[in-house]
Write a protein that holds these residues in place. Structure first.
Motif, short mmCIF file in Angstrom:
data_model
loop_
_atom_site.label_atom_id
_atom_site.label_comp_id
_atom_site.label_asym_id
_atom_site.label_seq_id
_atom_site.Cartn_x
_atom_site.Cartn_y
_atom_site.Cartn_z
N LEU A 74 -4.80 -2.36 -3.06
CA LEU A 74 -6.14 -2.02 -2.57
C LEU A 74 -7.18 -3.05 -3.03
CD1 LEU A 74 -6.06 1.84 -3.16
CD2 LEU A 74 -6.42 0.72 -0.95
N LEU A 81 0.82 -1.21 0.00
CA LEU A 81 0.00 0.00 0.00
C LEU A 81 0.86 1.26 0.00
CD1 LEU A 81 -2.75 -1.05 2.58
CD2 LEU A 81 -3.05 -0.82 0.11
N ARG A 82 2.13 1.12 0.32
CA ARG A 82 3.04 2.28 0.35
C ARG A 82 4.03 2.26 -0.82
NH1 ARG A 82 3.42 0.31 5.61
NH2 ARG A 82 5.62 -0.24 5.29
N TRP A 115 2.08 3.85 -8.47
CA TRP A 115 0.66 3.92 -8.14
C TRP A 115 -0.10 2.66 -8.54
CZ3 TRP A 115 -3.19 3.61 -11.79
CH2 TRP A 115 -2.85 3.87 -13.13
N VAL A 139 -5.57 6.02 -7.40
CA VAL A 139 -5.43 5.38 -6.09
C VAL A 139 -6.54 5.86 -5.15
CG1 VAL A 139 -3.93 5.04 -4.09
CG2 VAL A 139 -2.95 5.14 -6.39
N ARG A 140 -6.81 7.15 -5.15
CA ARG A 140 -7.87 7.68 -4.28
C ARG A 140 -9.22 7.07 -4.64
NH1 ARG A 140 -5.21 12.50 -5.57
NH2 ARG A 140 -6.96 13.19 -6.88
N ARG A 160 -0.01 0.20 -5.77
CA ARG A 160 -0.92 0.58 -4.67
C ARG A 160 -2.37 0.22 -5.04
NH1 ARG A 160 2.14 5.25 -5.02
NH2 ARG A 160 0.40 6.69 -5.37
N MET A 165 -5.33 6.94 2.45
CA MET A 165 -5.15 7.06 1.00
C MET A 165 -6.29 7.83 0.36
SD MET A 165 -3.74 3.17 0.50
CE MET A 165 -3.11 3.19 -1.18
N ARG A 167 -5.27 11.49 1.27
CA ARG A 167 -3.96 12.08 1.04
C ARG A 167 -3.17 11.51 -0.13
NH1 ARG A 167 -1.95 14.31 5.79
NH2 ARG A 167 -0.19 14.98 4.48
N ASP A 168 -3.57 10.40 -0.73
CA ASP A 168 -2.74 9.85 -1.79
C ASP A 168 -2.63 10.84 -2.94
OD1 ASP A 168 -1.64 6.84 -2.51
OD2 ASP A 168 -2.06 8.04 -4.29
N ALA A 206 -9.36 3.52 -3.50
CA ALA A 206 -9.47 3.48 -2.04
C ALA A 206 -10.93 3.66 -1.60
CB ALA A 206 -8.58 4.54 -1.41
#
Length: 480
Positions: free
Chosen positions: A308, A296-297, A301, A335-336, A304, A326, A329-330, A339
């Motif tokens: 998810l 996840l880190r 992208w 990715v957002r 990530r 995420m 703040r991602d 999430a």
């Protein structure tokens, strides 16, 4: 000055006798922006204008049926995709007849796509004949026919199986892949048959990759040794087929694959790491869980996003704090958005609190709010109902509200009696498109309490699209 010159240029073509009124009309026509609708809204509004231009003297269904029976090929080919999109199942017998008797390529393609989408059996004989004629048919048509036969689970005979193997070795890749998918889905095809197919001389890399995918779908552990050998002694996967092999090993679920997969997490190749993350879906050990949380880190992208998806499929609620971070703040949009999906699928109160708070925030990102609205309807209707009603009221007077459109679309595709409060709000909205969403919701969810309102919407004076949708919803309710 540019505006004045443009205006003067426009007014040169206005006759003086019309005076100031003409100026107003020209300015309005030149400078006012057109209304903005979603894609579906534009299509449906255009359909409505066409209906208004030529009011039918017979029912819409009968007009369609006559076109299928007597229309020219171009008209038939153009009509059938509309019938598929609207899921007009009552016309399936006519389209089966078209598929069986017509020889026009465009008509055949549209007909078989209708049959595939609606999973209509009965076209097997013509479909098998078209497969046998594949040398004389376009690859696009043959690919669609293969998809149809696979969709309705039509078992191929030995001659057809031989043709499928032959197609697998030929170009274009799209047809070869479709042939492999159908061959692999056949009841008589064994894991040994798939291994033999992979080793067929002349099979392209795309085709071999699809065979590995089909082995993974089968989940037959007898393929483990063969698939592991594709990776050989390499510490890291470096070829396309080795990456496919990683994915297949994950789907086979044999724990002997865990160390092979975990080796890939240290690969400098981001795509290899993404494949490895996906491959851990079927393994639940402390070691694999730790690797997923670390993914996840990952700097890339796509890794990530893959992590998810795997977290959601594995229902790893221990990852929720990272997922919520995420969302907020991602730095990468994909990715957002992923999430948001993961938080909804984990289905924890803390996750839904954040999602619904963001849905209610009118200053929030519209794309994210639209996705949350859809998730709330589909995944957490009971817990989100009051928030959804509140959001509908807040968006009520906004022209072309993306949020309201998302809620309406989700409600129209649902099948749940608990949707009734949302359906009622949509039915009473002044925008005909929003009303249409509500009427579709009535038909899909079987909400017979709204039948009288549907009958009212069938009458003259309502938007043509509203009348047609009301008729279809009543038919779905069995009250036509």
């Amino acid at each position: 000055m540019v505006f004045v010159r443009t205006l003067q240029s426009s007014l040169r073509f206005v006759r003086p006798v019309t005076g100031g009124i003409a100026c107003v009309l020209v300015v309005a026509s030149v400078f006012l922006p057109p209304p903005v609708f979603g894609q579906e809204a534009r299509e449906e509004t255009e359909e409505a204008r066409q209906e208004e231009a030529a009011p039918p003297t017979i029912s819409q269904a009968e007009e369609w049926r006559e076109t299928l029976r007597f229309g020219i090929n171009s008209a038939v080919a153009e009509l059938i995709p509309t019938l598929a999109r609207n899921r007009e199942e009552e016309l399936a017998p006519e389209i089966l007849e078209v598929f069986a008797t017509n020889n026009d390529p465009a008509v055949l393609k549209s007909a078989v796509e209708y049959l595939r989408q609606l999973q209509v059996p009965g076209g097997e004989d013509r479909a098998f004949l078209l497969i046998q004629e594949y040398f004389d048919r376009s690859s696009d048509l043959t690919t669609q026919v293969l998809g149809y036969l696979r969709e309705i689970q039509a078992e191929p005979d030995e001659m057809t199986r031989d043709i499928l193997v032959e197609m697998s070795r030929m170009r274009p890749p799209s047809r070869a892949v479709a042939a492999i998918r159908y061959y692999a889905a056949a009841e008589k095809t064994t894991i040994e048959d798939l291994i033999d197919l992979y080793q067929e001389p002349g099979l392209s890399e795309d085709a071999q990759g699809q065979v590995l995918v089909e082995m993974g779908i089968r989940g037959d552990g007898r393929a483990f040794e063969f698939v592991a050998d594709i990776l050989g002694d390499d510490e890291e996967a470096t070829t396309v087929l080795q990456r496919f092999a990683i994915d297949t090993l994950g789907k086979l679920g044999d724990e002997r694959a865990i160390p092979i997969i975990l080796r890939q997490f240290s690969s400098p190749d981001s795509l290899t790491r993404a494949y490895a993350v996906n491959a851990l879906t079927n393994f639940d050990t402390p070691e694999t869980n730790q690797a997923l949380l670390a993914a996840l880190r990952d700097e890339f992208w796509r890794v990530r996003v893959a992590a998810l998806k795997t977290v959601a499929e594995r229902s790893m609620t221990e990852a929720l704090p990272a997922v919520l971070f995420m969302i907020r703040r991602d730095p990468e949009r994909p990715v957002r958005l992923e999430a948001l999906q993961t938080a909804a699928l984990l289905n924890e109160p803390r996750g839904w609190d954040l999602l619904l708070t963001r849905l209610k925030d009118p200053r929030g990102n519209e794309e994210e709010r639209s996705i949350i609205a859809d998730l709330a309807v589909r995944k957490n209707l009971q817990g989100s109902l009051e928030t959804l009603k509140e959001v509908i009221q807040e968006e009520w007077e906004r022209e072309n509200s993306r949020i309201l459109d998302s809620i309406g679309r989700s409600v129209s595709e649902g099948s749940d009696w608990d949707l009734a409060p949302l359906v009622e709000l949509l039915l009473n909205h002044p925008n005909p498109i929003i009303q249409v969403y509500g009427m579709r919701g009535v038909g899909e969810s079987g909400l017979r309490q709204f039948a009288d309102l549907l009958r009212e919407r069938q009458t003259e004076g309502n938007h043509p699209l509203v009348r047609r949708t009301a008729e279809r919803a009543l038919r779905n309710l069995g009250m036509d």
